[in-house]
Design an enzyme around this catalytic site. Sequence first.
Site, PDB file in Angstrom:
ATOM      1  N   HIS A 437      26.564  -2.237 -22.103  1.00 28.45           N
ATOM      2  CA  HIS A 437      25.650  -3.137 -21.835  1.00 28.45           C
ATOM      3  C   HIS A 437      25.883  -4.597 -21.178  1.00 28.45           C
ATOM      4  O   HIS A 437      25.100  -5.252 -20.825  1.00 28.45           O
ATOM      5  CB  HIS A 437      24.681  -3.199 -23.094  1.00 28.45           C
ATOM      6  CG  HIS A 437      24.181  -1.904 -23.716  1.00 28.45           C
ATOM      7  ND1 HIS A 437      22.982  -1.915 -23.329  1.00 28.45           N
ATOM      8  CD2 HIS A 437      24.814  -1.093 -24.190  1.00 28.45           C
ATOM      9  CE1 HIS A 437      22.656  -0.710 -23.914  1.00 28.45           C
ATOM     10  NE2 HIS A 437      23.741  -0.135 -24.398  1.00 28.45           N
ATOM     11  N   ASP A 643      25.219 -12.054 -16.949  1.00 27.43           N
ATOM     12  CA  ASP A 643      24.899 -11.308 -17.910  1.00 27.43           C
ATOM     13  C   ASP A 643      24.850  -9.803 -17.324  1.00 27.43           C
ATOM     14  O   ASP A 643      24.696  -9.557 -15.835  1.00 27.43           O
ATOM     15  CB  ASP A 643      23.208 -11.823 -17.766  1.00 27.43           C
ATOM     16  CG  ASP A 643      22.560 -11.483 -19.034  1.00 27.43           C
ATOM     17  OD1 ASP A 643      23.167 -10.624 -19.727  1.00 27.43           O
ATOM     18  OD2 ASP A 643      21.910 -12.330 -19.496  1.00 27.43           O
TER      19      ASP A 643
HETATM   20  P1  ADQ Z   1      21.223  -9.519 -24.680  1.00 31.32           P
HETATM   21  O1  ADQ Z   1      22.423 -10.316 -24.218  1.00 31.32           O
HETATM   22  O2  ADQ Z   1      20.758  -9.533 -26.159  1.00 31.32           O
HETATM   23  O3  ADQ Z   1      21.463  -7.883 -24.273  1.00 31.32           O
HETATM   24  P2  ADQ Z   1      18.671  -9.443 -22.739  1.00 31.32           P
HETATM   25  O4  ADQ Z   1      18.789  -8.208 -21.956  1.00 31.32           O
HETATM   26  O5  ADQ Z   1      18.240 -10.784 -22.185  1.00 31.32           O
HETATM   27  O6  ADQ Z   1      20.094  -9.919 -23.407  1.00 31.32           O
HETATM   28  O7  ADQ Z   1      17.740  -8.949 -24.014  1.00 31.32           O
HETATM   29  C1  ADQ Z   1      17.306 -10.059 -25.036  1.00 31.32           C
HETATM   30  C2  ADQ Z   1      16.253  -9.586 -25.861  1.00 31.32           C
HETATM   31  O8  ADQ Z   1      15.893 -10.454 -26.935  1.00 31.32           O
HETATM   32  C3  ADQ Z   1      15.061  -9.518 -24.779  1.00 31.32           C
HETATM   33  O9  ADQ Z   1      14.318  -8.220 -25.114  1.00 31.32           O
HETATM   34  C4  ADQ Z   1      14.021 -10.557 -25.472  1.00 31.32           C
HETATM   35  O10 ADQ Z   1      12.641 -10.358 -25.337  1.00 31.32           O
HETATM   36  C5  ADQ Z   1      14.733 -10.863 -26.667  1.00 31.32           C
HETATM   37  N1  ADQ Z   1      14.595 -12.314 -27.036  1.00 31.32           N
HETATM   38  C6  ADQ Z   1      15.168 -13.301 -26.795  1.00 31.32           C
HETATM   39  N2  ADQ Z   1      14.733 -14.578 -27.117  1.00 31.32           N
HETATM   40  C7  ADQ Z   1      13.984 -14.064 -28.163  1.00 31.32           C
HETATM   41  C8  ADQ Z   1      13.083 -14.752 -29.253  1.00 31.32           C
HETATM   42  N3  ADQ Z   1      13.177 -16.128 -29.431  1.00 31.32           N
HETATM   43  N4  ADQ Z   1      12.257 -13.880 -30.160  1.00 31.32           N
HETATM   44  C9  ADQ Z   1      12.336 -12.775 -29.748  1.00 31.32           C
HETATM   45  N5  ADQ Z   1      12.908 -11.944 -28.871  1.00 31.32           N
HETATM   46  C10 ADQ Z   1      13.539 -12.852 -28.129  1.00 31.32           C
HETATM   47  C11 ADQ Z   1      22.630  -7.092 -23.953  1.00 31.32           C
HETATM   48  C12 ADQ Z   1      23.077  -7.728 -22.209  1.00 31.32           C
HETATM   49  C13 ADQ Z   1      22.072  -7.836 -21.439  1.00 31.32           C
HETATM   50  C14 ADQ Z   1      21.456  -6.285 -21.192  1.00 31.32           C
HETATM   51  C15 ADQ Z   1      21.071  -5.925 -22.591  1.00 31.32           C
HETATM   52  C16 ADQ Z   1      20.366  -4.437 -22.504  1.00 31.32           C
HETATM   53  O11 ADQ Z   1      23.764  -8.969 -22.577  1.00 31.32           O
HETATM   54  O12 ADQ Z   1      22.639  -8.004 -20.272  1.00 31.32           O
HETATM   55  O13 ADQ Z   1      20.305  -6.698 -20.347  1.00 31.32           O
HETATM   56  O14 ADQ Z   1      22.004  -5.874 -23.481  1.00 31.32           O
HETATM   57  O15 ADQ Z   1      21.464  -3.591 -21.961  1.00 31.32           O
END
Ligand code: ADQ
Length: 736
Positions: A437, A643
Amino acid sequence: MARHTPLAILTDLDGTLIPFSPHPDQTRVPAELSALLQSLALRSGIQVAVVSGRPREALDRFFPASPAVWLVAEHGGWRRADGAWTEALPGESRDLDGLQADLERLVARVPGSLVERKTWALALHFRMVAPADRGAFLVEASEILEAWLRTHEGFERLEGAAVLEVRAARIRKSLAVPWLREKAGAGARLIVLGDDVTDEDMFGAVGTHDEAIRVGPAVGRATRARWTLGGPEEAIAFLRWIDAARHEGPTPAPVHVPRPIARDGRREAGPAAPHRLLAISNRLPDLRAPTEPGETRKKNVGGLVSALEPVLTARNGLWLGWSGRTDAGGPAAGPGFDDSAAPALAWIDLSRDLHRRYYNGFSNGALWPLFHTFPARVAFHDEDWEAYVRVNDLFAEAARSLVPEDTPIWIHDYHLLLLGAALRRRGHRGPVGLFLHIPFPGPDLFRMIPWSDRILEDLLACDLLGFHTPNDVANVLQCAGSLSPAKVGDDAILHRGHRTRVRAFPIGIIPEGFQEAPDPDVADEAAALIRSIGTSELILGIDRLDYTKGIPERLEAFARLLVLFPEWRGKVAFVQISVPSRADVPEYKQQRNRIEAAVGRINGEFGEAHWTPVRYLYRSYNRNQLAQFYRAARVGMVTPLRDGMNLVAKEYVAAQTAANPGVLLLSRFAGAAVELRDALLTNPWHIDGMARDLDRALRMPLPERLERHAKLAAIVRRTTALTWAEDFVGALEACR
Ligand code: ADQ
């Protein structure tokens, strides 16, 4: 254990200590049983609680003169300690009158059936319904129940022995476990006895120093208990033996002691259909650690869960992960297992030390920063690496005990890079795939890992490696080509006669989830925040609090905007919402301090009596609230320094209103930038440039916004979480 102090016993009644009677009112508790429970409580100093689905009145009647024996009625809803009844969850909904009326009409027509009203539940008994009439009765009853449940969210349906029940979902027998543990005092160990599916809740809530015993014959249902006793008679003999064992003299010979349940680990071998897919990730969708009284289990509601649930459920799949528990002293005899969940879940515990070294240490202190191109933040420690190897082995052992050797296995992420090889060493022959991921680095960074050869070698034991972007694919091919003797093609690596396919599978979201109307239960909070910024244009940042997300840099760019383009002062507001993450890793604590200091500085420098430039919220919101924030934001500022993909970018696009969409200002270093080319792309390492791009985003005219948004929305709708998971599993199954 029988002689341990403090000791507590939680036991179900019907089916566990006394045989079922045809009608619930015909049950009698024999005087010897009351006397035995009293003796355990008073003479042997054990904290004893009878935990039943029955109403309070019935239990009061059964145990009239036994205040030392505590009672838990209505599946955990009521509890009587020292003579007085209290509610476990005051205020829980009791709104069952409509359903009761419907069921009473049915019961009036079917002799032998009976509705029993409880505080938070209704039970429909049919033990006395003539066998020939049962089928039709159950069909009709189910229709009534299901129709009602569709409009009553907080309730759930349960099936007991010849009884259908609807009950407030938060009322569970497991509520009694932490309650009794606390009452019993520090160091208490628990023995839990039960026979039916409602008792599984209690079994699931015990710690590794406790024991759960299923009473009665195996019924083809998997259980979380570790031990079994043949029926009420054996259970009573066992309790008598404990009572005797706690007194002076040699421990008496047991008549009936529990037998371990014979199966793989803690999972019962039964007639269940085989699992056709096993997913393994560090985290489960639903943490299995014991919860506080009244608290429901922590749900992990991320996109991965929504993506995996359907593909697993369609294959009768199983999901294995860490339980979330580090207080249990380490892995138990075998994985925990729950097939009442869909998908079925299995889990292992890890000791605190092992978890710290494997998770905070090697995974998040070495692999995470290195793979995100932050070599200066990397710390390699031999002990962390050893823990990482060990945990990968533990997952492999658990997996081998759960599924046959030819089952497809889908491994997730950087915590488990060695697992493919660990499975092969244990004889797993079915297809094994790993999806990463996060980004995969090029050889210059990758070979900084002291154990890079081993990691590469073990990765190549997989049949399929999946990444978010073609760049990650190119990097892994380059690493294999330059750091190992493997032969590398465009989409595969040949090593030691084994072929590993390598492909990009860009992950998506479930876009419909971000288009929902505000949910009235949670709308106020989001609306209040949006109102509080007044007529200012909203610039929004939403992330896990992580240094890869570029939050301080984003704040600096906002401050720079106010310097380079002072006309925006008083007209824009920046809202940063950060969900707490890995808060016990020192780097993350520092990052939090750095962000808070920057917010204070910017507000101090630019703020005015009627204008606060930055609002910072360090907390989590649910999807519906996030959607409202996304929709209200003129600019979604998604500017990670690096990312894998970044789902926030896709969520922001999905939430926009098509007629007046906001602008996605997206980092070129997010994997999402490969697909979302029509976002306004920016370089988060260049603060002045980012400030200028932010100005451009704020000024973007409607026609340009409409055109860009239409293209972005089409992409977000096309590749979703579901298509992603199906694509990966399809490619994995094709590796057979
Ligand atoms: P993450 O690093 O966690 O995931 P991301 O893909 O942006 O990053 O997902 C974050 C999730 O957390 C989103 O669904 C978002 O809605 C949620 N989130 C963020 N802030 C929040 C808040 N304050 N309250 C509630 N929810 C919140 C890892 C990798 C990414 C990759 C994903 C999936 O780092 O690059 O996209 O896995 O493979």
